[in-house]
Design a protein around this motif. Structure first.
Motif, PDB file in Angstrom:
ATOM      1  N   THR A  33       0.806  -1.222   0.000  1.00 21.41           N
ATOM      2  CA  THR A  33       0.000   0.000   0.000  1.00 21.41           C
ATOM      3  C   THR A  33       0.843   1.277   0.000  1.00 21.41           C
ATOM      4  N   THR A  34       2.141   1.160   0.207  1.00 22.08           N
ATOM      5  CA  THR A  34       3.016   2.340   0.170  1.00 22.08           C
ATOM      6  C   THR A  34       3.316   2.692  -1.280  1.00 22.08           C
ATOM      7  N   THR A  35       3.192   3.965  -1.623  1.00 22.64           N
ATOM      8  CA  THR A  35       3.461   4.418  -2.987  1.00 22.64           C
ATOM      9  C   THR A  35       4.748   5.243  -3.036  1.00 22.64           C
ATOM     10  N   LEU A  36       5.260   5.435  -4.239  1.00 20.35           N
ATOM     11  CA  LEU A  36       6.432   6.296  -4.398  1.00 20.35           C
ATOM     12  C   LEU A  36       6.117   7.729  -3.987  1.00 20.35           C
ATOM     13  N   GLN A  37       4.865   8.142  -4.176  1.00 26.24           N
ATOM     14  CA  GLN A  37       4.462   9.483  -3.740  1.00 26.24           C
ATOM     15  C   GLN A  37       4.549   9.596  -2.220  1.00 26.24           C
ATOM     16  N   ASP A  38       4.160   8.530  -1.507  1.00 25.77           N
ATOM     17  CA  ASP A  38       4.276   8.517  -0.050  1.00 25.77           C
ATOM     18  C   ASP A  38       5.742   8.682   0.367  1.00 25.77           C
ATOM     19  N   ILE A  39       6.608   7.976  -0.329  1.00 25.00           N
ATOM     20  CA  ILE A  39       8.039   8.023  -0.005  1.00 25.00           C
ATOM     21  C   ILE A  39       8.608   9.409  -0.303  1.00 25.00           C
ATOM     22  N   ALA A  40       8.233   9.975  -1.453  1.00 25.52           N
ATOM     23  CA  ALA A  40       8.709  11.312  -1.810  1.00 25.52           C
ATOM     24  C   ALA A  40       8.273  12.338  -0.767  1.00 25.52           C
ATOM     25  N   ALA A  41       7.031  12.245  -0.308  1.00 23.70           N
ATOM     26  CA  ALA A  41       6.526  13.182   0.693  1.00 23.70           C
ATOM     27  C   ALA A  41       7.284  13.029   2.007  1.00 23.70           C
ATOM     28  N   ALA A  42       7.596  11.790   2.388  1.00 19.75           N
ATOM     29  CA  ALA A  42       8.322  11.556   3.637  1.00 19.75           C
ATOM     30  C   ALA A  42       9.736  12.117   3.569  1.00 19.75           C
ATOM     31  N   VAL A  43      10.342  12.038   2.387  1.00 17.23           N
ATOM     32  CA  VAL A  43      11.701  12.549   2.204  1.00 17.23           C
ATOM     33  C   VAL A  43      11.700  14.067   2.075  1.00 17.23           C
ATOM     34  N   GLY A  44      10.578  14.612   1.572  1.00 20.08           N
ATOM     35  CA  GLY A  44      10.484  16.055   1.387  1.00 20.08           C
ATOM     36  C   GLY A  44      10.895  16.511   0.007  1.00 20.08           C
ATOM     37  N   VAL A  45      10.685  15.648  -0.992  1.00 15.42           N
ATOM     38  CA  VAL A  45      10.999  15.997  -2.373  1.00 15.42           C
ATOM     39  C   VAL A  45       9.792  15.653  -3.235  1.00 15.42           C
ATOM     40  N   SER A  46       9.809  16.147  -4.464  1.00  8.77           N
ATOM     41  CA  SER A  46       8.736  15.794  -5.382  1.00  8.77           C
ATOM     42  C   SER A  46       8.954  14.379  -5.908  1.00  8.77           C
ATOM     43  N   ARG A  47       7.916  13.799  -6.433  1.00  9.00           N
ATOM     44  CA  ARG A  47       8.057  12.459  -6.998  1.00  9.00           C
ATOM     45  C   ARG A  47       9.032  12.472  -8.171  1.00  9.00           C
ATOM     46  N   THR A  48       9.013  13.539  -8.941  1.00 10.75           N
ATOM     47  CA  THR A  48       9.952  13.652 -10.057  1.00 10.75           C
ATOM     48  C   THR A  48      11.386  13.672  -9.552  1.00 10.75           C
ATOM     49  N   ALA A  49      11.638  14.422  -8.474  1.00  8.46           N
ATOM     50  CA  ALA A  49      12.987  14.480  -7.903  1.00  8.46           C
ATOM     51  C   ALA A  49      13.403  13.122  -7.340  1.00  8.46           C
ATOM     52  N   LEU A  50      12.429  12.395  -6.807  1.00 11.55           N
ATOM     53  CA  LEU A  50      12.737  11.081  -6.235  1.00 11.55           C
ATOM     54  C   LEU A  50      13.304  10.135  -7.285  1.00 11.55           C
ATOM     55  N   TYR A  51      12.864  10.291  -8.533  1.00 14.08           N
ATOM     56  CA  TYR A  51      13.333   9.408  -9.600  1.00 14.08           C
ATOM     57  C   TYR A  51      14.823   9.578  -9.901  1.00 14.08           C
ATOM     58  N   HIS A  52      15.426  10.637  -9.388  1.00 14.20           N
ATOM     59  CA  HIS A  52      16.871  10.798  -9.559  1.00 14.20           C
ATOM     60  C   HIS A  52      17.644   9.808  -8.683  1.00 14.20           C
TER      61      HIS A  52
END
Length: 254
Positions: free
Chosen positions: A54-73
């Motif tokens: 149930t965890t999404t990449l958007q959830d992870i990006a929000a927890a890290v404090g970056v956008s989902r696009t930035a997370l893909y780096h």
């Protein structure tokens, strides 16, 4: 009066102080490593709290404090994060245990104590990583799933081999090495579910107690050692008798 040395031009000074491409590359690599580590830690917490599915990449990006696009780096999928966990929790551990097993300066008891201590500390220091890692094996993509399973077999093999060595040398009871190894692993793995860092639990004391429990479970008792001791005693008696007979034999000059 001596002439003053000409001052360095501003351009030269700027050129000497400017970071080289290599320095910039090092800083970039270091920052990427730090951010990736943070992403893995935050993702692990979410996997433990919400569940991997149930965890999404958007959830992870929000927890890290970056956008989902930035997370893909840094990561491209949840499976990639699981693969990182496998490298940390299985593959690296298997390699370390294999090296410890091969040490010639330790007895089997010493090796078992070191192996158990290492397992307990890893589970206690990274409980969430271990729990997620243990519960999400089916979600691993190939070839990482096979790599993970091989690492688990290698850990079991290292423990079994140490126990078997102890049995052969008379230090441990004649137990089934694999069953004994599973028992030790069970004690160590369970630490990830009940251990909490703080005044109630001292990690050094916990590691010592569990390691000693593993030794006590394996250690040969007097009855187990008796056959070997009896054989040594019989051999000593035979040698003594032969010496006595030899003294009774006439010398060549008699």
């Amino acid at each position: 009066m001596a002439a003053k040395s000409p001052a360095k031009s501003t351009a030269t000074t700027a050129k000497e102080s400017a970071p080289t491409g290599q320095d910039t590359g090092r800083r970039s690599t270091a920052r990427r490593s730090l951010v990736t580590r943070d992403v893995l830690e935050k993702a692990t917490l979410l996997f433990a709290e919400k569940g991997y599915e149930t965890t999404t990449l958007q959830d992870i990006a929000a927890a890290v404090g970056v956008s989902r696009t930035a997370l893909y780096h840094y990561v491209t999928s949840k499976e990639e994060l699981l693969a990182m966990l496998v490298e940390q929790m299985s593959v690296a551990l298997a390699d370390t245990l294999a090296a410890l097993r091969a040490r010639e300066d330790l007895t089997p008891e010493g090796k078992l104590r070191e192996l158990t201590d290492m397992l307990v500390r890893q589970r206690a220091e990274s409980p969430q990583q271990f729990r997620v890692h243990d519960q999400t094996e089916s979600a691993l993509p190939e070839p990482m799933r096979s790599k993970h399973r091989q690492a688990r077999r290698d850990v079991l093999s290292a423990l079994s081999a140490v126990i078997e060595e102890g049995i052969d040398r008379g230090e441990f009871k004649p137990l089934d090495p694999n069953v004994a190894a599973f028992s030790v692993l069970g004690m160590c793995n369970w630490v990830a579910w009940w251990y909490h860092s703080g005044p109630d639990y001292d990690i050094d004391a916990v590691a010592r107690q569990i390691s000693q429990s593993a030794i006590d479970m394996m250690a040969a008792d007097d009855a187990t050692r008796a056959p070997a001791d009896s054989a040594k005693a019989a051999l000593a008696t035979a040698r003594s008798s032969l010496d006595a007979l030899e003294r009774l034999l006439p010398t060549d000059g008699a």
